[in-house]
Design a protein around this motif. Structure first.
Motif: not given
Length: 470
Positions: A397-405, A415-417
């Protein structure tokens, strides 16, 4: 060893073999762009690892629409793809800024020309007064060429127009070009030329214009700058023409790309940010990341094997398989690997170890409670699964939030991270729950099952165990 475990072991071997082939074969297939990556393994490296050019532009003025920005981005992408750039990253920043990352491109000036040129082509003719001036200068031997006279403002060009099929007077421009412009070399001068072809409407307009300008120059302009002005020798039907006196082959190639991909819907301001990233910095980052990853992995494997003994050895083997699976996933998707992505990959290894630690501690608790090895393995995995599932779902879920941001801010490193970490977390669950579990089941019913010291338990912790049943 029961049949089900043999099937699982064979499945693991097949998956490992396929993934290893994907990693080692440079031109292995992928579900994305089939072109090979930009390193020896065919992996796609981002700008911070491979080096290249980073440009940021502002699109148009205050009234630029979202559709205009999207149109500019599409044309820029087509331009850099035709130029031969591997894995360009073109993203929107805010409402009117466009970030362009070109891995491997070192000539920043060429990149600026290729991307920032609006590339509005149009055809023009001289006014009557200007044509009379040219004739007078030629008669006196003072004619210095159309380019110099145009730059000095001595002559005036007006749009070359003709009547279309609807009876309207139309200016002949780049909108009437077919997208099949090509570069060839002149048979006479051996200089590069750009050969173009017009649409059916453009060919009709071109024929009318050349019929009117026989013996006179036809000016070709790009973004209001003079390019060429050949003398019309006869009526040109069929809509084919040649642009001469371009200069170098690189300039001819750029012109071909501009004409094929069309003009930008709005002009670009900038670049307001321009960075030239040295590939030696990327190579140094890769080297240091690999050293850090190798040292960290060696320490983790040593700890697992010394503390958990046999399960630690099996988990170490599962971690090595995990590494191959993740690299294969990066290449198959494909993922553009950045320095932040490498950090996420190393972090995901630690998370994979964390899942094994939870499982093995549960396994030791079950053995202390007097369960057989087979029962302890199943109970340990079942009880650890809830904690592993919840922690990994939280991370995803954290990865999804980071990707969207990262997408909203046009920050590819974030996004790559996020993407790299998400892939690593998902595969870490597979290796911990499926692969490590299958390896441990191999020892159920064997003589090793009675040696609790192999499973990280001291003699003081050992209690009488029932005889192990296969």
């Amino acid at each position: 060893m029961n049949r089900g475990n043999l099937i699982r072991l064979a499945l693991i071997a097949v998956i490992f073999g396929l993934c290893l082939s994907e990693v080692l074969i440079r031109d292995a297939p992928s579900i994305g762009d089939s072109s090979p990556g930009n390193n020896t393994l065919g992996m796609r490296l981002g700008l911070d690892l491979s080096g290249g050019t980073h440009l940021v532009y502002k699109a148009g003025g205050n009234e630029t629409s979202a559709e205009d920005v999207e149109g500019v981005m599409a044309i820029i992408e087509r331009r850099v793809n035709e130029y031969g750039v591997s894995e360009p990253i073109i993203q929107k920043q805010g409402t009117d800024r466009i970030s362009v990352q070109l891995p491997g491109v070192r000539d920043i000036n060429a990149a600026v020309r290729l991307i920032g040129q609006t590339a509005e082509l149009d055809f023009r003719e001289l006014t009557n007064e200007s044509w009379q001036l040219v004739q007078a200068l030629s008669a006196q031997g003072l004619f210095t060429g159309y380019e110099s006279l145009t730059e000095q403002g001595e002559i005036e060009w007006i749009p070359a127009t003709a009547i279309n099929s609807k009876g309207r007077e139309v200016h002949l421009t780049g909108e009437h070009l077919e997208r099949n412009t090509r570069v060839e070399f002149s048979r006479i001068t051996s200089e590069p030329e750009v050969h173009f072809e017009l649409t059916s409407e453009g060919a009709d307009l071109f024929a009318q214009i050349t019929a009117r300008l026989i013996g006179k120059p036809l000016g070709i302009f790009l973004d209001d700058a003079w390019v060429s002005s050949p003398i019309v020798q006869s009526i040109i039907e069929g809509g084919r023409g040649i642009i001469e006196n371009i200069g170098s082959l690189d300039e001819a190639r750029e012109l071909k790309i501009w004409l094929n991909e069309g003009a930008l819907p709005v002009a670009l301001e900038g670049p307001i940010i321009r960075e030239d990233i040295d590939p030696t910095l990327g190579a140094d980052s890769i080297r240091k990341s690999l050293i850090a990853g190798a040292v960290g992995l060696a320490l983790v494997l040593a700890f697992m094997m010394l503390y958990y003994r046999l399960p630690g050895v099996l988990a170490s083997g599962a971690l090595l398989i995990y590494g191959v699976l993740v690299l294969a996933a990066f290449k198959f998707i494909p993922v553009t690997l950045t320095l932040a992505g490498l950090a996420a990959f190393i972090l995901s290894i630690g998370m994979a170890v964390d899942a094994n630690v939870l499982i093995f501690e549960r396994l030791k608790e079950e053995l202390r409670a007097g369960r057989t090895l087979g029962g302890a393995i199943e109970a340990g995995f079942n009880r650890a699964w809830v904690a592993i599932r919840d922690s990994n779902i939280s991370t995803l879920i954290t990865c999804l939030i980071l990707w969207l941001m990262g997408r909203a801010l046009a920050e590819p490193r974030v996004m790559g991270f996020a993407l790299t970490l998400a892939i690593g977390v998902a595969l870490s669950m597979f290796t911990a729950i499926f692969i490590t579990r299958t390896f441990l089941r191999l020892f159920v019913g064997t003589r090793l099952a009675g040696h609790l010291s192999l499973f990280g338990m001291s003699r003081v912790e050992q209690i009488s165990l029932p005889k192990e049943q296969e």
